[in-house]
Design a protein around this motif. Structure first.
Motif, PDB file in Angstrom:
ATOM      1  N   ALA A 117      29.219 100.503 -35.139  1.00 34.64           N
ATOM      2  CA  ALA A 117      28.650 100.570 -33.800  1.00 34.64           C
ATOM      3  C   ALA A 117      29.333 101.642 -32.966  1.00 34.64           C
ATOM      4  O   ALA A 117      28.682 102.404 -32.245  1.00 34.64           O
ATOM      5  CB  ALA A 117      28.764  99.202 -33.124  1.00 34.64           C
ATOM      6  N   LEU A 118      30.679 101.714 -33.037  1.00 32.67           N
ATOM      7  CA  LEU A 118      31.392 102.758 -32.308  1.00 32.67           C
ATOM      8  C   LEU A 118      31.026 104.145 -32.830  1.00 32.67           C
ATOM      9  O   LEU A 118      30.972 105.111 -32.068  1.00 32.67           O
ATOM     10  CB  LEU A 118      32.901 102.527 -32.411  1.00 32.67           C
ATOM     11  N   GLY A 119      30.757 104.223 -34.133  1.00 31.68           N
ATOM     12  CA  GLY A 119      30.338 105.505 -34.692  1.00 31.68           C
ATOM     13  C   GLY A 119      28.955 105.913 -34.241  1.00 31.68           C
ATOM     14  O   GLY A 119      28.565 107.078 -34.420  1.00 31.68           O
ATOM     15  N   GLY A 120      28.192 104.973 -33.651  1.00 31.36           N
ATOM     16  CA  GLY A 120      26.863 105.289 -33.167  1.00 31.36           C
ATOM     17  C   GLY A 120      26.844 105.868 -31.766  1.00 31.36           C
ATOM     18  O   GLY A 120      25.759 106.079 -31.196  1.00 31.36           O
ATOM     19  N   LEU A 121      28.005 106.131 -31.166  1.00 29.38           N
ATOM     20  CA  LEU A 121      28.046 106.752 -29.846  1.00 29.38           C
ATOM     21  C   LEU A 121      27.363 108.112 -29.892  1.00 29.38           C
ATOM     22  O   LEU A 121      27.629 108.939 -30.764  1.00 29.38           O
ATOM     23  CB  LEU A 121      29.493 106.903 -29.373  1.00 29.38           C
ATOM     24  N   THR A 122      26.482 108.345 -28.952  1.00 27.45           N
ATOM     25  CA  THR A 122      25.797 109.631 -28.877  1.00 27.45           C
ATOM     26  C   THR A 122      26.713 110.668 -28.225  1.00 27.45           C
ATOM     27  O   THR A 122      27.837 110.364 -27.793  1.00 27.45           O
ATOM     28  CB  THR A 122      24.509 109.498 -28.061  1.00 27.45           C
ATOM     29  N   THR A 123      26.239 111.904 -28.148  1.00 28.90           N
ATOM     30  CA  THR A 123      27.009 112.959 -27.486  1.00 28.90           C
ATOM     31  C   THR A 123      27.257 112.605 -26.027  1.00 28.90           C
ATOM     32  O   THR A 123      28.350 112.839 -25.491  1.00 28.90           O
ATOM     33  CB  THR A 123      26.256 114.290 -27.588  1.00 28.90           C
ATOM     34  N   ARG A 124      26.277 112.011 -25.384  1.00 29.53           N
ATOM     35  CA  ARG A 124      26.443 111.587 -23.996  1.00 29.53           C
ATOM     36  C   ARG A 124      27.513 110.505 -23.891  1.00 29.53           C
ATOM     37  O   ARG A 124      28.377 110.544 -22.990  1.00 29.53           O
ATOM     38  CB  ARG A 124      25.127 111.071 -23.453  1.00 29.53           C
ATOM     39  N   GLY A 125      27.467 109.524 -24.795  1.00 28.55           N
ATOM     40  CA  GLY A 125      28.455 108.455 -24.751  1.00 28.55           C
ATOM     41  C   GLY A 125      29.858 108.961 -24.995  1.00 28.55           C
ATOM     42  O   GLY A 125      30.816 108.542 -24.309  1.00 28.55           O
ATOM     43  N   ARG A 126      30.011 109.859 -25.972  1.00 31.72           N
ATOM     44  CA  ARG A 126      31.336 110.420 -26.249  1.00 31.72           C
ATOM     45  C   ARG A 126      31.839 111.247 -25.061  1.00 31.72           C
ATOM     46  O   ARG A 126      33.037 111.251 -24.740  1.00 31.72           O
ATOM     47  CB  ARG A 126      31.282 111.258 -27.514  1.00 31.72           C
ATOM     48  N   SER A 127      30.916 111.967 -24.437  1.00 32.32           N
ATOM     49  CA  SER A 127      31.320 112.788 -23.291  1.00 32.32           C
ATOM     50  C   SER A 127      31.776 111.912 -22.130  1.00 32.32           C
ATOM     51  O   SER A 127      32.796 112.214 -21.471  1.00 32.32           O
ATOM     52  CB  SER A 127      30.149 113.677 -22.856  1.00 32.32           C
ATOM     53  N   PHE A 128      31.045 110.830 -21.872  1.00 39.61           N
ATOM     54  CA  PHE A 128      31.457 109.917 -20.806  1.00 39.61           C
ATOM     55  C   PHE A 128      32.817 109.314 -21.116  1.00 39.61           C
ATOM     56  O   PHE A 128      33.688 109.213 -20.231  1.00 39.61           O
ATOM     57  CB  PHE A 128      30.415 108.801 -20.643  1.00 39.61           C
ATOM     58  N   PHE A 129      33.030 108.897 -22.338  1.00 33.39           N
ATOM     59  CA  PHE A 129      34.304 108.273 -22.703  1.00 33.39           C
ATOM     60  C   PHE A 129      35.454 109.269 -22.573  1.00 33.39           C
ATOM     61  O   PHE A 129      36.526 108.936 -22.034  1.00 33.39           O
ATOM     62  CB  PHE A 129      34.214 107.744 -24.128  1.00 33.39           C
ATOM     63  N   ALA A 130      35.229 110.496 -23.068  1.00 30.32           N
ATOM     64  CA  ALA A 130      36.287 111.512 -22.963  1.00 30.32           C
ATOM     65  C   ALA A 130      36.574 111.866 -21.508  1.00 30.32           C
ATOM     66  O   ALA A 130      37.752 112.034 -21.103  1.00 30.32           O
ATOM     67  CB  ALA A 130      35.867 112.764 -23.739  1.00 30.32           C
TER      68      ALA A 130
END
Length: 451
Positions: free
Chosen positions: A21-34
């Motif tokens: 599920a964590l690997g399913g983060l989209t580019t938007r999700g990864r950008s928000f998290f970073a």
């Protein structure tokens, strides 16, 4: 229609599922998290509590989306339907996809993707809006191939996304379908070839069911049977009404021989000589089955269509449509054989009286031309279509050798034709009728073929 088992979109309750599920983060999700982590670090260094709150919000939002999507349990069933499932080369088939939400919760945004071989076209993708509980959605796409064969469709993939587009989870159905692309067929003219009798016409041999009182093979009474045909002795024996079988006409036989030797053909692709031969064999099979013949498909390897009757001929005990479909499925996947000779098929043909023999051959050397000439001895009549593959590849053909081999076949009793590139099989079929008529053939042979 092929139905897939319902897929639960919730992840497995283990660490492996959470990692997926964590690997399913989209580019938007990864950008928000970073961005959230960076803002939190800067807030800690600079001592800005407001910036820390913003950073925590940015970092937590993708994780909340992952948790919600991971814990949400949707059960979605998918099905696929092909119309038609067997299609001629160069024609289109339509694939219908249906998604059913079998859970009690509405779904979010769904993205569908079906796996298809590249020869059928681009991979289809669809976006479905929210599907209500118990609701369904249907979409369709088209596939087309110029190359015959059997092509798997599937599995169908379902991609689930949260409303913010932070995370996507992919699930796959397990069901597959198969699209069969059969050779192109041409409608052959209904000319009466000299010496030919129809499959059930006058002059056909008949097998009588009643040769004597002890030879009766009765069957059960059916509504509408003539009571005068009731066989009382069998009725008394079995305790139910039994009737004598009617005499059944014996179908005329036809063997279609396809030369698949790799050494006999040059070139490849939909317009090659080998594909013309396969298409011609398919056209002849369909035409003869429609005329009531019991037909067998035979290759140079001596093998015939699996699932035929005990005598090797289809159509005598099966419906013509079923027989044609079985043979078309075989021709859809037929390929070049490694053999260099026609002796295996000759061994099969010489074991019985074959009736009508129609052959589609590639290049013939002197030895193989002699083998083909001897095949005529056990057939009622024989027609050969010989493809000079050098002419099909625009190389200068050896015309003298080709004419000599055709003359050898004609002297043996074949009605033989050289097939140039792009030739029309219906025109050659009419020419065969004219030549058989001019040759002075007068009537059918005992085997039901041409004399």
């Amino acid at each position: 229609m092929t139905s897939a088992d319902p897929v639960t979109t919730a992840g497995e309750q283990d660490k492996g599922g959470l990692r997926v599920a964590l690997g399913g983060l989209t580019t938007r999700g990864r950008s928000f998290f970073a961005a959230g982590i960076a803002a939190a670090v800067c807030a800690y260094v600079l001592g800005q509590s407001d910036l820390l709150r913003v950073g925590l919000l940015l970092a937590v939002l993708p994780l909340v989306c992952v948790a919600v999507l991971y814990r949400t349990r949707y059960r979605v069933a998918g099905s696929r339907r092909l119309t038609p499932s067997r299609v001629p080369a160069g024609s289109e088939a339509r694939v219908h996809l249906r998604m059913d939400n079998v859970s009690r919760l509405p779904t979010g945004l769904l993205m569908l993707q079906d796996h298809v071989p590249y020869v059928l076209g681009p991979r289809p993708r669809f976006v479905l809006d929210r599907v209500e509980a118990g609701g369904r959605r249907e979409v369709s796409y088209r596939v087309r191939s110029d190359l015959r064969g059997r092509y798997p469709l599937g599995p169908l993939q379902l991609r689930l996304s949260d409303p913010f587009g932070m995370c996507e989870l992919t699930r796959s159905f397990s069901a597959y379908d198969t699209l069969t692309v059969i050779p192109r067929t041409e409608a052959l003219p209904s000319v009466r070839l000299a010496g030919e009798a129809s499959g059930y016409g006058d002059g056909r041999q008949r097998s009588l069911s009643l040769a004597g009182e002890d030879d009766v093979i009765p069957r059960g009474y059916r509504h509408g049977d003539d009571l005068r045909r009731v066989h009382w002795r069998s009725t008394a024996r079995y305790g139910e009404l039994m009737v004598r079988r009617e005499e059944q006409p014996q179908r005329a036989r036809c063997t279609v021989l396809l030369d698949t030797r790799r050494v006999a053909y040059q070139g490849a692709g939909p317009d090659s000589a080998f594909e013309w031969a396969v298409s011609g064999a398919a056209s002849a099979l369909v035409h003869m089955l429609e005329r009531g013949f019991a037909v067998r498909l035979l290759t140079d390897t001596g093998s015939s269509v699996p699932g035929e009757g005990a005598d090797g001929f289809a159509g005598a005990t099966q419906e013509s449509a079923d027989s044609a479909g079985l043979m078309m499925d075989t021709l859809a996947v037929v390929d070049h054989s490694p053999g260099e000779g026609l002796f295996p098929s000759y061994d099969v043909l010489r074991r019985g009286t074959e009736g009508l023999l129609i052959g589609f051959f590639g290049d013939l050397d002197d030895e193989q031309a002699g083998v083909v000439a001897r095949m005529r001895q056990r057939s009622g009549a024989a027609v050969a279509f010989v493809l000079d593959s050098e002419g099909w590849t625009r190389s200068p053909p050896a015309q003298g050798q080709s004419d000599e081999r055709l003359r050898l076949l004609r002297e043996a009793g074949w009605t033989a034709f050289a097939v140039p590139a792009g030739a029309s099989l219906p025109d050659l079929w009419r020419q065969a009728a004219r030549e058989r008529s001019e040759s002075g053939v007068t009537g059918p042979t005992a085997s039901g073929g041409w004399s």
